[in-house]
Enzyme design. Structure first.
Site, PDB file in Angstrom:
ATOM      1  N   SER A  61     -17.972   2.704  -8.316  1.00 53.81           N
ATOM      2  CA  SER A  61     -18.828   1.515  -8.387  1.00 53.81           C
ATOM      3  C   SER A  61     -18.721   0.659  -7.130  1.00 53.81           C
ATOM      4  O   SER A  61     -19.172  -0.485  -7.115  1.00 53.81           O
ATOM      5  CB  SER A  61     -18.430   0.690  -9.609  1.00 53.81           C
ATOM      6  OG  SER A  61     -17.060   0.347  -9.515  1.00 53.81           O
ATOM      7  N   ASP A 106     -10.033   3.248 -13.509  1.00 52.46           N
ATOM      8  CA  ASP A 106      -9.194   2.175 -12.981  1.00 52.46           C
ATOM      9  C   ASP A 106      -8.081   2.907 -12.227  1.00 52.46           C
ATOM     10  O   ASP A 106      -8.239   4.078 -11.851  1.00 52.46           O
ATOM     11  CB  ASP A 106      -8.663   1.298 -14.128  1.00 52.46           C
ATOM     12  CG  ASP A 106      -8.062  -0.018 -13.627  1.00 52.46           C
ATOM     13  OD1 ASP A 106      -8.812  -0.964 -13.393  1.00 52.46           O
ATOM     14  OD2 ASP A 106      -6.820  -0.094 -13.457  1.00 52.46           O
ATOM     15  N   ALA A 145     -11.211  -8.351  -4.248  1.00 51.60           N
ATOM     16  CA  ALA A 145      -9.924  -7.991  -4.842  1.00 51.60           C
ATOM     17  C   ALA A 145      -9.751  -8.663  -6.201  1.00 51.60           C
ATOM     18  O   ALA A 145     -10.177  -9.805  -6.391  1.00 51.60           O
ATOM     19  CB  ALA A 145      -8.782  -8.391  -3.911  1.00 51.60           C
ATOM     20  N   VAL A 186     -14.662  -0.463  -1.091  1.00 51.88           N
ATOM     21  CA  VAL A 186     -15.536  -1.641  -1.096  1.00 51.88           C
ATOM     22  C   VAL A 186     -15.553  -2.313   0.276  1.00 51.88           C
ATOM     23  O   VAL A 186     -16.614  -2.622   0.832  1.00 51.88           O
ATOM     24  CB  VAL A 186     -15.084  -2.679  -2.154  1.00 51.88           C
ATOM     25  CG1 VAL A 186     -16.021  -3.875  -2.153  1.00 51.88           C
ATOM     26  CG2 VAL A 186     -15.027  -2.053  -3.538  1.00 51.88           C
ATOM     27  N   GLY A 187     -14.358  -2.545   0.832  1.00 51.31           N
ATOM     28  CA  GLY A 187     -14.250  -3.297   2.085  1.00 51.31           C
ATOM     29  C   GLY A 187     -15.064  -2.676   3.215  1.00 51.31           C
ATOM     30  O   GLY A 187     -15.769  -3.387   3.947  1.00 51.31           O
ATOM     31  N   GLY A 195     -11.190  -0.366   2.433  1.00 48.53           N
ATOM     32  CA  GLY A 195     -11.255   0.770   1.520  1.00 48.53           C
ATOM     33  C   GLY A 195     -12.689   1.003   1.068  1.00 48.53           C
ATOM     34  O   GLY A 195     -13.648   0.698   1.788  1.00 48.53           O
ATOM     35  N   LYS A 202      -9.854  -2.954 -22.310  1.00 42.24           N
ATOM     36  CA  LYS A 202      -9.148  -2.203 -21.271  1.00 42.24           C
ATOM     37  C   LYS A 202      -8.257  -1.173 -21.961  1.00 42.24           C
ATOM     38  O   LYS A 202      -7.764  -1.418 -23.065  1.00 42.24           O
ATOM     39  CB  LYS A 202      -8.266  -3.159 -20.440  1.00 42.24           C
ATOM     40  CG  LYS A 202      -7.876  -2.623 -19.091  1.00 42.24           C
ATOM     41  CD  LYS A 202      -8.944  -2.901 -18.044  1.00 42.24           C
ATOM     42  CE  LYS A 202      -8.562  -2.295 -16.716  1.00 42.24           C
ATOM     43  NZ  LYS A 202      -9.575  -2.565 -15.685  1.00 42.24           N
ATOM     44  N   ARG A 228      -8.507   3.330   9.238  1.00 41.55           N
ATOM     45  CA  ARG A 228      -9.591   2.958   8.331  1.00 41.55           C
ATOM     46  C   ARG A 228     -10.323   1.731   8.855  1.00 41.55           C
ATOM     47  O   ARG A 228     -11.551   1.665   8.858  1.00 41.55           O
ATOM     48  CB  ARG A 228      -9.030   2.605   6.957  1.00 41.55           C
ATOM     49  CG  ARG A 228      -9.225   3.718   5.999  1.00 41.55           C
ATOM     50  CD  ARG A 228      -8.852   3.282   4.612  1.00 41.55           C
ATOM     51  NE  ARG A 228      -8.290   4.437   3.948  1.00 41.55           N
ATOM     52  CZ  ARG A 228      -7.730   4.412   2.766  1.00 41.55           C
ATOM     53  NH1 ARG A 228      -7.624   3.286   2.111  1.00 41.55           N
ATOM     54  NH2 ARG A 228      -7.268   5.505   2.236  1.00 41.55           N
TER      55      ARG A 228
HETATM   56  P1  NAI Z   1      -9.400   1.051  -2.116  1.00 42.07           P
HETATM   57  O1  NAI Z   1      -8.095   1.552  -2.620  1.00 42.07           O
HETATM   58  O2  NAI Z   1     -10.476   2.024  -1.796  1.00 42.07           O
HETATM   59  O3  NAI Z   1      -9.164   0.171  -0.786  1.00 42.07           O
HETATM   60  C1  NAI Z   1      -8.139  -0.756  -0.626  1.00 42.07           C
HETATM   61  C2  NAI Z   1      -7.846  -0.814   0.857  1.00 42.07           C
HETATM   62  O4  NAI Z   1      -6.928  -1.881   1.101  1.00 42.07           O
HETATM   63  C3  NAI Z   1      -7.202   0.452   1.411  1.00 42.07           C
HETATM   64  O5  NAI Z   1      -7.882   0.859   2.589  1.00 42.07           O
HETATM   65  C4  NAI Z   1      -5.747   0.037   1.709  1.00 42.07           C
HETATM   66  O6  NAI Z   1      -5.198   0.735   2.798  1.00 42.07           O
HETATM   67  C5  NAI Z   1      -5.934  -1.431   2.018  1.00 42.07           C
HETATM   68  N1  NAI Z   1      -4.778  -2.277   1.826  1.00 42.07           N
HETATM   69  C6  NAI Z   1      -3.805  -2.221   0.886  1.00 42.07           C
HETATM   70  N2  NAI Z   1      -2.930  -3.226   1.030  1.00 42.07           N
HETATM   71  C7  NAI Z   1      -3.375  -3.959   2.080  1.00 42.07           C
HETATM   72  C8  NAI Z   1      -2.908  -5.139   2.711  1.00 42.07           C
HETATM   73  N3  NAI Z   1      -1.824  -5.781   2.270  1.00 42.07           N
HETATM   74  N4  NAI Z   1      -3.613  -5.613   3.758  1.00 42.07           N
HETATM   75  C9  NAI Z   1      -4.709  -4.983   4.208  1.00 42.07           C
HETATM   76  N5  NAI Z   1      -5.202  -3.860   3.643  1.00 42.07           N
HETATM   77  C10 NAI Z   1      -4.530  -3.354   2.597  1.00 42.07           C
HETATM   78  O7  NAI Z   1      -9.890  -0.030  -3.196  1.00 42.07           O
HETATM   79  P2  NAI Z   1     -11.360  -0.593  -3.414  1.00 42.07           P
HETATM   80  O8  NAI Z   1     -12.050   0.212  -4.448  1.00 42.07           O
HETATM   81  O9  NAI Z   1     -12.013  -0.843  -2.114  1.00 42.07           O
HETATM   82  O10 NAI Z   1     -11.015  -1.998  -4.109  1.00 42.07           O
HETATM   83  C11 NAI Z   1     -10.474  -3.072  -3.357  1.00 42.07           C
HETATM   84  C12 NAI Z   1     -10.084  -4.203  -4.298  1.00 42.07           C
HETATM   85  O11 NAI Z   1     -11.221  -4.604  -5.062  1.00 42.07           O
HETATM   86  C13 NAI Z   1      -9.008  -3.841  -5.329  1.00 42.07           C
HETATM   87  O12 NAI Z   1      -8.245  -5.004  -5.585  1.00 42.07           O
HETATM   88  C14 NAI Z   1      -9.822  -3.496  -6.565  1.00 42.07           C
HETATM   89  O13 NAI Z   1      -9.076  -3.698  -7.754  1.00 42.07           O
HETATM   90  C15 NAI Z   1     -10.951  -4.498  -6.439  1.00 42.07           C
HETATM   91  N6  NAI Z   1     -12.171  -4.115  -7.153  1.00 42.07           N
HETATM   92  C16 NAI Z   1     -12.781  -2.928  -6.846  1.00 42.07           C
HETATM   93  C17 NAI Z   1     -13.937  -2.572  -7.516  1.00 42.07           C
HETATM   94  C18 NAI Z   1     -14.657  -1.295  -7.191  1.00 42.07           C
HETATM   95  O14 NAI Z   1     -15.810  -1.148  -7.644  1.00 42.07           O
HETATM   96  N7  NAI Z   1     -14.086  -0.386  -6.429  1.00 42.07           N
HETATM   97  C19 NAI Z   1     -14.536  -3.445  -8.552  1.00 42.07           C
HETATM   98  C20 NAI Z   1     -13.839  -4.705  -8.719  1.00 42.07           C
HETATM   99  C21 NAI Z   1     -12.693  -4.997  -8.042  1.00 42.07           C
END
Ligand code: NAI
Length: 347
Positions: free
Chosen positions: A144, A116, A254, A182-183, A180, A79, A206
């Site tokens: 990703s 990251d 997450a 991924v979600g 977000g 990292k 969202r």
């Molecule tokens: P993102 O930043 O696109 O989405 C996160 C979403 O969570 C946002 O819509 C935000 O408004 C929402 N959020 C923040 N705090 C919140 C809460 N307390 N309750 C409900 N919603 C909340 O991030 P992404 O890329 O979708 O990643 C999500 C998680 O997965 C992160 O923890 C990230 O580290 C992890 N992750 C992501 C990967 C990737 O490929 N993007 C790979 C491995 C892990």
């Protein structure tokens, strides 16, 4: 203090560079190359002190060793942290990223990076002007999230199979926290599986665009569901929230979902099946390393993403057979693979 951190760390190599012009510290921590070159993202952040940045890079690099090993990738864990006095923009940002590219290039491929926190595909494009070992650039397909979402779907199916007796999600209630990158993609996949999907995001708009049933963010922990899928922030499984959970199982993307290691025991004691986060969310590294570094086809990637489910089935079986948590079983699997790889040379 750097000295204390370096003495205590069990990783292989920490490279430290100070950039006087921008007062930025660059820390590249290669935790293990037992299974292959060290892979892991670059984090750009303001830290209270430079030592906090180094400590973060060390901790995260160890987590990458576990993730790569559990995913069965021929890659080690690493990292990098760019600890800055304030987030740079414009020319200063470009200059910092080019200098960082020179640093990573100088390591000859021992460390291979991706994005990251605060590092976008456009930033990686700049790093890639100076360095060969960059994944997740715009040209390489960027984010990703799609691999992570599909891998998490496989994790949810395998977790449901063990906890509910079926991997068929039709009619099952899955609560996705975070809509977000991924979600939102995961919700789409779950709806295609005919699951009853609940979604919560601090940004209501969202959550609304996913087409699933929106619930208030404050209700996530107490809401009844079959599978809870944390896809937002870390530390949400802790001594306060675990007694209030009303789910049978947890599988989400997450990072660092457990606030402390003992939370795995708390979930086990509460009868809630927990899919270790770094196993469930490995789809992102499988996508980046697989497609961009190992020349996999899309079909090969899909096959490896499905194996996330197979790995979890194996871990749940071991957990049941030996009375350990799935988290402990995952740590053991990763440690065994790293130990086996230590004797094997890579190029
Ligand atoms: P993102 O930043 O696109 O989405 C996160 C979403 O969570 C946002 O819509 C935000 O408004 C929402 N959020 C923040 N705090 C919140 C809460 N307390 N309750 C409900 N919603 C909340 O991030 P992404 O890329 O979708 O990643 C999500 C998680 O997965 C992160 O923890 C990230 O580290 C992890 N992750 C992501 C990967 C990737 O490929 N993007 C790979 C491995 C892990």
């Amino acid at each position: 203090m750097f000295e204390d951190l370096l003495r205590r760390w069990e990783g292989e190599e920490a490279v430290i560079h100070y950039e006087a012009e921008s007062d930025a510290w660059m820390f590249v921590c290669v935790h293990s190359t037992a299974l292959g070159p060290g892979g892991g993202g670059t984090r750009l952040r303001v830290y209270p002190t430079p030592a906090d940045g180094l400590a973060d890079a060390m901790r995260l690099s160890g987590a990458m060793t576990l993730k790569m090993a559990a995913a069965g990738l021929p890659r080690g864990g690493a990292k990098a942290v760019l600890a800055v006095p304030e987030l740079p923009t414009g020319h200063a940002r470009r200059r910092l990223l080019l200098r960082y590219g020179d640093l990573v290039e100088s390591l000859g491929g021992t460390y291979r990076t991706a994005g990251d926190m605060n590092i976008s595909p456009a930033d990686l494009d700049v790093v890639a002007e100076r360095c060969r070992w960059v994944y997740g650039t715009s040209a390489g397909g960027g984010n990703s999230a799609r691999g992570t979402a599909l891998g998490t779907l496989h994790a949810i199916r395998a977790t449901a199979e063990h906890a509910l007796g079926t991997s068929d999600l039709a009619g099952r209630t899955v609560l996705v926290q975070g809509a977000g990158a991924v979600g939102a993609d995961l919700v789409r996949l779950l709806l295609a599986d005919d699951a009853n999907v609940l979604v919560a995001d601090v940004d209501d708009s969202r959550a609304a665009t996913t087409g699933a049933t929106v619930i208030p963010v404050g209700d996530v922990i107490g809401t009844e569901c079959d599978v809870y899928s944390p896809c937002a922030v870390g530390g949400i499984l802790n001594v306060d929230t675990i007694p209030r959970l009303r789910c049978r199982a947890i599988a989400g993307c997450a990072n660092n979902q457990l606030a402390e290691p003992e939370d795995a025991d708390r979930l086990h004691a509460a009868g809630i099946l927990y899919a270790p986060d770094y196993v469930a969310n490995a789809g992102g590294v499988l996508q980046l390393v697989g497609l961009e570094d190992l020349d996999w086809s899309e079909e090969e990637l899909e096959q490896h993403l499905a194996e996330i489910g197979d790995t979890l089935r194996q871990l749940f079986r071991e957990s049941a057979d030996h009375g350990v948590t799935p988290d402990a079983a995952a740590a053991r699997l990763a440690a065994e693979r790293v130990a086996a790889g230590r004797a094997t040379a890579w190029s």
